[in-house]
Design a protein around this motif. Structure first.
Motif, PDB file in Angstrom:
ATOM      1  N   GLU A  65      83.730  78.187  58.519  1.00 36.70           N
ATOM      2  CA  GLU A  65      84.645  77.075  58.817  1.00 36.70           C
ATOM      3  C   GLU A  65      85.275  77.156  60.202  1.00 36.70           C
ATOM      4  OE1 GLU A  65      86.218  74.773  55.185  1.00 36.70           O
ATOM      5  OE2 GLU A  65      87.181  76.738  55.098  1.00 36.70           O
ATOM      6  N   ILE A  66      85.618  78.364  60.636  1.00 39.02           N
ATOM      7  CA  ILE A  66      86.141  78.481  62.004  1.00 39.02           C
ATOM      8  C   ILE A  66      85.359  79.546  62.766  1.00 39.02           C
ATOM      9  CG2 ILE A  66      88.453  77.604  61.515  1.00 39.02           C
ATOM     10  CD1 ILE A  66      89.511  80.448  61.553  1.00 39.02           C
ATOM     11  N   PHE A  67      85.132  79.251  64.036  1.00 39.70           N
ATOM     12  CA  PHE A  67      84.404  80.146  64.937  1.00 39.70           C
ATOM     13  C   PHE A  67      85.479  80.923  65.691  1.00 39.70           C
ATOM     14  CE2 PHE A  67      82.160  81.410  68.724  1.00 39.70           C
ATOM     15  CZ  PHE A  67      80.816  81.484  68.380  1.00 39.70           C
ATOM     16  N   THR A  68      85.650  82.178  65.319  1.00 37.38           N
ATOM     17  CA  THR A  68      86.787  82.943  65.831  1.00 37.38           C
ATOM     18  C   THR A  68      86.347  83.893  66.936  1.00 37.38           C
ATOM     19  OG1 THR A  68      87.777  82.856  63.632  1.00 37.38           O
ATOM     20  CG2 THR A  68      88.687  84.450  65.178  1.00 37.38           C
ATOM     21  N   VAL A  69      87.045  83.822  68.050  1.00 38.98           N
ATOM     22  CA  VAL A  69      86.812  84.721  69.180  1.00 38.98           C
ATOM     23  C   VAL A  69      88.088  85.521  69.360  1.00 38.98           C
ATOM     24  CG1 VAL A  69      86.260  84.866  71.643  1.00 38.98           C
ATOM     25  CG2 VAL A  69      85.306  83.003  70.253  1.00 38.98           C
ATOM     26  N   ARG A  70      87.970  86.841  69.329  1.00 42.46           N
ATOM     27  CA  ARG A  70      89.190  87.649  69.405  1.00 42.46           C
ATOM     28  C   ARG A  70      89.097  88.681  70.517  1.00 42.46           C
ATOM     29  NH1 ARG A  70      91.272  89.093  63.359  1.00 42.46           N
ATOM     30  NH2 ARG A  70      92.986  89.879  64.640  1.00 42.46           N
ATOM     31  N   VAL A  71      90.175  88.772  71.261  1.00 46.78           N
ATOM     32  CA  VAL A  71      90.303  89.796  72.303  1.00 46.78           C
ATOM     33  C   VAL A  71      91.803  90.007  72.516  1.00 46.78           C
ATOM     34  CG1 VAL A  71      90.256  88.062  74.165  1.00 46.78           C
ATOM     35  CG2 VAL A  71      89.655  90.433  74.673  1.00 46.78           C
ATOM     36  N   ALA A  72      92.181  91.234  72.801  1.00 39.73           N
ATOM     37  CA  ALA A  72      93.599  91.521  73.008  1.00 39.73           C
ATOM     38  C   ALA A  72      94.183  90.557  74.036  1.00 39.73           C
ATOM     39  CB  ALA A  72      93.783  92.966  73.464  1.00 39.73           C
ATOM     40  N   GLY A  73      95.287  89.942  73.682  1.00 39.58           N
ATOM     41  CA  GLY A  73      95.960  89.010  74.583  1.00 39.58           C
ATOM     42  C   GLY A  73      95.347  87.621  74.605  1.00 39.58           C
ATOM     43  N   ASN A  74      94.363  87.370  73.733  1.00 40.68           N
ATOM     44  CA  ASN A  74      93.657  86.067  73.693  1.00 40.68           C
ATOM     45  C   ASN A  74      93.426  85.489  75.086  1.00 40.68           C
ATOM     46  OD1 ASN A  74      96.558  85.821  72.147  1.00 40.68           O
ATOM     47  ND2 ASN A  74      96.433  84.303  73.786  1.00 40.68           N
ATOM     48  N   VAL A  75      92.827  86.310  75.942  1.00 44.19           N
ATOM     49  CA  VAL A  75      92.632  85.911  77.339  1.00 44.19           C
ATOM     50  C   VAL A  75      91.329  85.127  77.514  1.00 44.19           C
ATOM     51  CG1 VAL A  75      93.934  87.900  78.184  1.00 44.19           C
ATOM     52  CG2 VAL A  75      91.426  88.061  77.988  1.00 44.19           C
ATOM     53  N   ALA A  76      91.297  84.350  78.597  1.00 44.85           N
ATOM     54  CA  ALA A  76      90.063  83.668  78.986  1.00 44.85           C
ATOM     55  C   ALA A  76      89.340  84.563  79.976  1.00 44.85           C
ATOM     56  CB  ALA A  76      90.391  82.318  79.618  1.00 44.85           C
ATOM     57  N   ASN A  77      88.337  85.273  79.522  1.00 39.13           N
ATOM     58  CA  ASN A  77      87.476  86.021  80.449  1.00 39.13           C
ATOM     59  C   ASN A  77      86.051  85.491  80.278  1.00 39.13           C
ATOM     60  OD1 ASN A  77      86.346  87.269  78.180  1.00 39.13           O
ATOM     61  ND2 ASN A  77      87.613  89.098  78.371  1.00 39.13           N
ATOM     62  N   SER A  78      85.116  86.048  81.032  1.00 40.09           N
ATOM     63  CA  SER A  78      83.755  85.491  80.994  1.00 40.09           C
ATOM     64  C   SER A  78      83.170  85.520  79.592  1.00 40.09           C
ATOM     65  CB  SER A  78      82.836  86.269  81.951  1.00 40.09           C
ATOM     66  OG  SER A  78      83.297  86.112  83.259  1.00 40.09           O
ATOM     67  N   SER A  79      83.463  86.579  78.857  1.00 44.75           N
ATOM     68  CA  SER A  79      82.863  86.711  77.528  1.00 44.75           C
ATOM     69  C   SER A  79      83.504  85.771  76.504  1.00 44.75           C
ATOM     70  CB  SER A  79      82.976  88.161  77.037  1.00 44.75           C
ATOM     71  OG  SER A  79      82.238  89.004  77.881  1.00 44.75           O
ATOM     72  N   THR A  80      84.819  85.636  76.556  1.00 44.12           N
ATOM     73  CA  THR A  80      85.451  84.725  75.585  1.00 44.12           C
ATOM     74  C   THR A  80      85.107  83.273  75.916  1.00 44.12           C
ATOM     75  OG1 THR A  80      87.583  84.671  76.782  1.00 44.12           O
ATOM     76  CG2 THR A  80      87.338  86.324  75.062  1.00 44.12           C
ATOM     77  N   ILE A  81      85.087  82.956  77.205  1.00 47.03           N
ATOM     78  CA  ILE A  81      84.713  81.589  77.594  1.00 47.03           C
ATOM     79  C   ILE A  81      83.275  81.296  77.160  1.00 47.03           C
ATOM     80  CG2 ILE A  81      84.261  80.040  79.541  1.00 47.03           C
ATOM     81  CD1 ILE A  81      86.611  81.434  81.007  1.00 47.03           C
ATOM     82  N   ALA A  82      82.383  82.241  77.392  1.00 46.22           N
ATOM     83  CA  ALA A  82      80.976  82.029  77.027  1.00 46.22           C
ATOM     84  C   ALA A  82      80.815  81.853  75.520  1.00 46.22           C
ATOM     85  CB  ALA A  82      80.128  83.201  77.516  1.00 46.22           C
ATOM     86  N   SER A  83      81.561  82.627  74.751  1.00 45.95           N
ATOM     87  CA  SER A  83      81.480  82.507  73.292  1.00 45.95           C
ATOM     88  C   SER A  83      81.927  81.125  72.837  1.00 45.95           C
ATOM     89  CB  SER A  83      82.353  83.578  72.630  1.00 45.95           C
ATOM     90  OG  SER A  83      81.920  84.870  72.998  1.00 45.95           O
ATOM     91  N   ILE A  84      83.000  80.634  73.452  1.00 43.79           N
ATOM     92  CA  ILE A  84      83.506  79.307  73.106  1.00 43.79           C
ATOM     93  C   ILE A  84      82.519  78.233  73.563  1.00 43.79           C
ATOM     94  CG2 ILE A  84      85.375  77.652  73.555  1.00 43.79           C
ATOM     95  CD1 ILE A  84      87.241  80.165  73.737  1.00 43.79           C
ATOM     96  N   GLU A  85      81.931  78.434  74.742  1.00 43.05           N
ATOM     97  CA  GLU A  85      80.907  77.488  75.215  1.00 43.05           C
ATOM     98  C   GLU A  85      79.776  77.372  74.206  1.00 43.05           C
ATOM     99  OE1 GLU A  85      79.742  78.991  79.046  1.00 43.05           O
ATOM    100  OE2 GLU A  85      81.284  77.821  80.104  1.00 43.05           O
ATOM    101  N   TYR A  86      79.376  78.503  73.652  1.00 41.96           N
ATOM    102  CA  TYR A  86      78.279  78.487  72.676  1.00 41.96           C
ATOM    103  C   TYR A  86      78.654  77.601  71.480  1.00 41.96           C
ATOM    104  CZ  TYR A  86      75.084  79.800  69.015  1.00 41.96           C
ATOM    105  OH  TYR A  86      74.168  79.738  67.995  1.00 41.96           O
ATOM    106  N   ALA A  87      79.862  77.784  70.978  1.00 46.74           N
ATOM    107  CA  ALA A  87      80.271  77.015  69.789  1.00 46.74           C
ATOM    108  C   ALA A  87      80.411  75.527  70.104  1.00 46.74           C
ATOM    109  CB  ALA A  87      81.579  77.569  69.230  1.00 46.74           C
ATOM    110  N   VAL A  88      80.858  75.213  71.323  1.00 48.75           N
ATOM    111  CA  VAL A  88      80.974  73.802  71.717  1.00 48.75           C
ATOM    112  C   VAL A  88      79.586  73.188  71.872  1.00 48.75           C
ATOM    113  CG1 VAL A  88      81.625  72.279  73.640  1.00 48.75           C
ATOM    114  CG2 VAL A  88      83.244  74.006  72.802  1.00 48.75           C
ATOM    115  N   ALA A  89      78.694  73.919  72.521  1.00 43.86           N
ATOM    116  CA  ALA A  89      77.389  73.348  72.851  1.00 43.86           C
ATOM    117  C   ALA A  89      76.418  73.361  71.673  1.00 43.86           C
ATOM    118  CB  ALA A  89      76.786  74.106  74.040  1.00 43.86           C
TER     119      ALA A  89
END
Ligand SMILES: [Zn+2]
Length: 188
Positions: A65-89
């Motif tokens: 139901e939810i695509f969860t990306v977790r990293v300390a501080g919920n920061v936007a770095n290359s890996s978290t952005i890329a993971s979110i891009e995957y779920a959007v695309a």
């Protein structure tokens, strides 16, 4: 679900969590079998890795139901952005929630400064802009909220995939704040 229905679904699930009335739906063998064909999570959540902050529980969601990306501080770095891009695309998710939380250790460490070694220093550098955007002496939880809203904006500005999806109205991005004590998620 429309985007506003997704946000309502998240808020209603959170209300169940706060009330200690999780429905626990979609977590069984039948659901696992259905999901072998693919996933269509209705939301993406970028949250801290903190063990006290569990998006699937906080929103009372089941498998897929939810695509969860977790990293300390919920920061936007290359890996978290890329993971979110995957779920959007590729997964069709249309709502993104960046969720900071009360008493975040990563934000606290970033405010404290000092040398924590290459890896942690690098991670914490992503939180520095939020600290700089706040007046000296700002309370940690207010910096957490500032970080969540700045990361929300960064996802749009640093990613063509997310940025274009937001501009076209396909995707919306929210910042949120999780209260450790009550379990309530405040949309900012
Ligand atoms: Zn944290």
């Amino acid at each position: 679900m429309t985007k506003s229905e997704v946000v309502t679904r998240l808020q209603e699930g959170n209300a169940r969590f706060v009330a200690d009335k999780l429905d626990g739906n979609l977590q069984d063998a039948g659901r696992r079998e259905v999901l072998t064909a693919g996933q269509q999570p209705f939301a993406i959540v970028l949250s801290c890795a903190d063990s006290r902050v569990v998006p699937e529980l906080a929103f009372d969601t089941g498998l897929g139901e939810i695509f969860t990306v977790r990293v300390a501080g919920n920061v936007a770095n290359s890996s978290t952005i890329a993971s979110i891009e995957y779920a959007v695309a590729h997964c069709g998710s249309e709502v993104i929630v960046v969720m900071g939380h009360q008493s975040c250790g990563a934000v606290t460490a970033a405010v404290a400064g000092g040398d924590n070694g290459y890896n942690i220093n690098h991670l914490l550098s992503h939180i520095t802009p939020a600290i700089s955007a706040c007046e000296a002496g700002t309370e940690i939880n207010d910096i957490v909220k500032k970080n969540a809203t700045m990361v929300r904006d960064e996802l749009v500005s640093r990613s063509a995939i997310i940025g274009d999806a937001v501009k076209s109205g396909k995707v919306e991005v929210h910042a949120a704040y999780y209260n450790l004590d009550s379990g309530k998620v405040d949309f900012l």
